[in-house]
Design an enzyme around this catalytic site. Structure first.
Site, PDB file in Angstrom:
ATOM      1  N   ASP A 367       0.854  -1.187   0.000  1.00  0.00           N
ATOM      2  CA  ASP A 367       0.000   0.000   0.000  1.00  0.00           C
ATOM      3  C   ASP A 367       0.894   1.243   0.000  1.00  0.00           C
ATOM      4  O   ASP A 367       2.121   1.114  -0.011  1.00  0.00           O
ATOM      5  CB  ASP A 367      -0.928   0.005   1.237  1.00  0.00           C
ATOM      6  N   ASP A 369       1.372   4.730   2.299  1.00  0.00           N
ATOM      7  CA  ASP A 369       0.945   5.369   3.553  1.00  0.00           C
ATOM      8  C   ASP A 369       1.354   6.841   3.553  1.00  0.00           C
ATOM      9  O   ASP A 369       2.474   7.178   3.144  1.00  0.00           O
ATOM     10  CB  ASP A 369       1.625   4.680   4.743  1.00  0.00           C
ATOM     11  N   ASP A 457      -3.319   4.505   2.689  1.00  0.00           N
ATOM     12  CA  ASP A 457      -3.687   4.872   4.070  1.00  0.00           C
ATOM     13  C   ASP A 457      -3.342   6.336   4.291  1.00  0.00           C
ATOM     14  O   ASP A 457      -2.201   6.751   4.031  1.00  0.00           O
ATOM     15  CB  ASP A 457      -2.888   4.039   5.097  1.00  0.00           C
TER      16      ASP A 457
HETATM   17  N1  DCT Z   1       1.619   0.906  11.935  1.00  0.00           N
HETATM   18  C1  DCT Z   1       1.293   1.356  13.176  1.00  0.00           C
HETATM   19  N2  DCT Z   1       0.450   0.657  13.956  1.00  0.00           N
HETATM   20  C2  DCT Z   1      -0.063  -0.498  13.481  1.00  0.00           C
HETATM   21  C3  DCT Z   1       0.244  -0.960  12.202  1.00  0.00           C
HETATM   22  C4  DCT Z   1       1.106  -0.219  11.447  1.00  0.00           C
HETATM   23  O1  DCT Z   1       1.766   2.399  13.606  1.00  0.00           O
HETATM   24  N3  DCT Z   1      -0.861  -1.205  14.266  1.00  0.00           N
HETATM   25  C5  DCT Z   1       2.592   1.632  11.182  1.00  0.00           C
HETATM   26  C6  DCT Z   1       3.893   0.873  11.168  1.00  0.00           C
HETATM   27  C7  DCT Z   1       4.173   0.616   9.757  1.00  0.00           C
HETATM   28  C8  DCT Z   1       3.318   1.601   9.023  1.00  0.00           C
HETATM   29  O2  DCT Z   1       2.218   1.812   9.866  1.00  0.00           O
HETATM   30  C9  DCT Z   1       2.912   1.124   7.689  1.00  0.00           C
HETATM   31  O3  DCT Z   1       2.301  -0.143   7.798  1.00  0.00           O
HETATM   32  P1  DCT Z   1       2.287  -1.114   6.557  1.00  0.00           P
HETATM   33  O4  DCT Z   1       1.847  -0.396   5.346  1.00  0.00           O
HETATM   34  O5  DCT Z   1       1.537  -2.330   6.957  1.00  0.00           O
HETATM   35  O6  DCT Z   1       3.812  -1.532   6.475  1.00  0.00           O
HETATM   36  P2  DCT Z   1       4.922  -1.115   5.452  1.00  0.00           P
HETATM   37  O7  DCT Z   1       6.178  -1.139   6.199  1.00  0.00           O
HETATM   38  O8  DCT Z   1       4.561   0.137   4.755  1.00  0.00           O
HETATM   39  O9  DCT Z   1       4.917  -2.333   4.458  1.00  0.00           O
HETATM   40  P3  DCT Z   1       4.357  -2.424   2.979  1.00  0.00           P
HETATM   41  O10 DCT Z   1       5.499  -2.058   2.125  1.00  0.00           O
HETATM   42  O11 DCT Z   1       3.963  -3.848   2.806  1.00  0.00           O
HETATM   43  O12 DCT Z   1       3.209  -1.495   2.852  1.00  0.00           O
HETATM   44 MG    MG Z   2       2.758   0.430   3.680  1.00  0.00          MG
END
Ligand code: DCT
Ligand code: MG
Length: 532
Positions: A367, A369, A457
């Site tokens: 995704d 963010d 997100d």
């Molecule tokens: N995060 C957080 N609390 C959570 C879950 C996630 O603060 N309960 C934060 C930590 C990582 C960030 O959000 C982004 O999450 P992901 O998109 O799931 O991880 P990513 O490292 O961006 O991995 P991807 O490349 O797969 O999107």
């Molecule tokens: Mg991410």
């Protein structure tokens, strides 16, 4: 390491000790207390909690001026430490509450010398070669004798110093915390970390938290190594590698693969959970239900008339192919343009930062963010995401959204849970990204389809919390470990909202991530070094 007692002259005493010495109080009568806490005389009465034993108890005469003791709480516990400190002071020993340069002897229980050194390193304290690292047996014997007994080998904690014998020259002590290691995307140990990530995922599917954490920590520490592990000798001195983990490493070194990983990959339950959770909106509970019902393929699930799906899952199935194909950096940048355009249309002074894996330098992600913050009014802030959503809806770009309102409270203590979601207002979306915004001509484009569904997100946070939110949303295991470090090594509480110092009983403000690291006494680690 030296033996015998050390004399350190001319060192200034901490203020409260100078006060104690000037006051020349009468020595408290030393009661024949059992230093091992084994004797008990009648029922134990609950005493009020002591905050810093020497402050609460009457001062005692110091008989042995040349010795400055510090008793390590780690593995000993607060109660026993307070008890030993109090007793040692009654016997005329100088015992410090805090570790300082004046300390000559560190007394520990159930810790090896290496563990004590590791603890000192975490505190950012360099142990001088003159510092004695002693087992508690020395203190107990000394208190029994009424004077410091001679230090012998049995009292001295052993430190493994033969690092030069390991094949990785320049070997430095590796911290158990990811926030004290630099982890770039340059992973020299893929063969091991891939295996541990599969085992961790399988543990997650089985809801075995302990096993999940064991494998994730192993994968994380191996990712930080600047060399490839080629023999078991290379694993010496590396934290987070327990016996089970080492067995797997050994098998991979010898056979090129792990039989356990092979078995997991062939396991029907693992395969089904992997498939089901690849659908946006499907978690462990739903996967478990579908697996128990006998489903093994997504087609069967989608065509089943008896199943009910959430709005999120419906979108997950509808855009499945797009969502499972990873988001590229070019696509993420294109989404970034869309997000900034929309945000700045309503709040021109807002800051928009791409967070998550892309901020850590990843080339693909599941995704994109974004963290949004603005120095403006709270009302403007609150209204921004609904306005952005409305704009995209009008433009036909919105395929799915779930707006979660803020439950943030300003003076709420940071959460102890390392993996709970934060309380900021946020929106989970699926956006329609038209191909002209990215490099088109990709082979997997469906005939005639001019767009790709992308998971996005958006998180909106108050300006004064943005550094904490940025640190949290930049993510990876790093985030969990910096929170764990704050709790266990600094007596502080950190989450995506704030940092609270339990000793000072106050929130510590930060304008930037660098300031948060500084509050925690940590060297700054750049986002691209946080791929733990
Ligand atoms: N995060 C957080 N609390 C959570 C879950 C996630 O603060 N309960 C934060 C930590 C990582 C960030 O959000 C982004 O999450 P992901 O998109 O799931 O991880 P990513 O490292 O961006 O991995 P991807 O490349 O797969 O999107
Ligand atoms: Mg991410």
């Amino acid at each position: 390491m030296t033996s015998g007692l050390l004399v350190k002259e001319g060192q200034a005493l901490p203020l409260f000790w100078r006060y104690h010495l000037m006051a020349q109080p009468e020595a408290a009568s030393a009661s024949p207390m059992d230093p091992l806490c084994t004797a008990s005389s009648g029922p134990r009465k609950k005493r009020p909690r002591q905050v810093g034993a020497s402050m609460a108890s009457p001062p005692h005469d110091i008989k042995f001026q040349n010795l400055v003791l510090f008793i390590l709480e780690k593995k000993m516990g607060t109660t026993r430490r307070n008890f030993l400190m109090e007793l040692a002071r009654r016997k005329g020993f100088r015992v410090e509450n805090e570790l300082s340069d004046s300390v000559t002897h560190i007394v520990a229980e159930n810790n090896s010398g290496s563990e004590v050194l590791e603890w000192l390193q975490v505190q950012n304290i360099r142990a001088s070669s003159q510092l004695e690292l002693l087992d508690v047996s020395w203190l107990i014997e000394s208190m029994g004798a009424g004077k410091p007994v001679e230090i012998t080998g049995k009292h001295q904690l052993v430190v493994r110093t033969d690092y030069s014998a390991t094949p990785n020259p320049g070997f430095q002590k590796i911290s158990q915390y990811a926030c004290q290691r630099k982890t770039t995307l340059n992973n020299y140990n893929h063969i091991f970390t891939d295996a541990f990530e599969i085992l961790a995922e399988n543990s997650e599917f089985k809801e075995n938290e302990v096993s999940y954490v064991t494998f994730m920590r192993a994968a994380s520490v191996l990712k930080s190594l600047p060399f490839t592990i080629i023999s078991m000798r290379d694993t010496e001195g590396i934290p987070c590698l327990g016996d089970k983990v080492k067995c797997i490493i050994e098998e991979i070194i010898e056979d090129g693969e792990s039989s356990e990983v092979k078995a997991v990959l062939n396991d029907e339950r693992y395969q089904s959970f992997k498939l089901f959770t690849s659908v946006f909106g499907v978690g462990l509970k739903t996967s478990e239900k579908w697996f128990r019902m006998g489903f093994r393929s997504l087609n069967k699930i989608m065509s089943d008339k008896t199943l009910k799906f959430t709005k999120m899952q419906k979108a997950g199935f509808l855009y499945y192919e797009d969502l499972v194909s990873c988001v590229t950096r070019a696509e993420a940048e294109a989404v970034g343009v869309l997000v900034k355009e929309a945000v700045w249309a309503f709040l021109p002074d807002a800051f928009v930062t791409m967070t998550g894996g892309f901020r850590r330098g990843k080339k693909i992600g599941h995704d994109v963010d974004f963290l949004i913050t603005s120095p403006g009014s709270a009302e403007d802030e609150e209204q921004l995401l609904p306005k952005v959503i409305h704009l995209w809806e009008k433009k036909g770009l919105l395929l799915y959204y779930d707006l979660v309102e803020s439950t943030f409270e300003k003076f709420k203590l940071p959460s102890r849970q390392v993996d709970t979601l934060d309380h900021f207002q946020k929106c989970f979306l699926i956006l329609k990204l038209h191909h002209q915004r990215v490099d088109s001509g990709k082979s997997n484009q469906q005939e005639g389809k001019t767009w790709k569904a992308i998971r996005v997100d958006l998180v909106m946070c108050p300006y004064e919390n943005h550094a904490f939110a940025l640190l949290g949303w930049t993510g990876s295991r790093f985030e969990r470990d910096i929170r764990r470090y704050a709790t266990h090594e600094r007596k502080m509480m950190l989450d995506n909202h704030a940092l609270y110092d339990k000793t000072k009983r106050m929130f510590l403000k930060a304008e930037s991530e660098e300031e948060i690291f500084a509050h925690l006494g940590l060297d700054y680690i750049e986002p691209w070094e946080r791929n733990a």
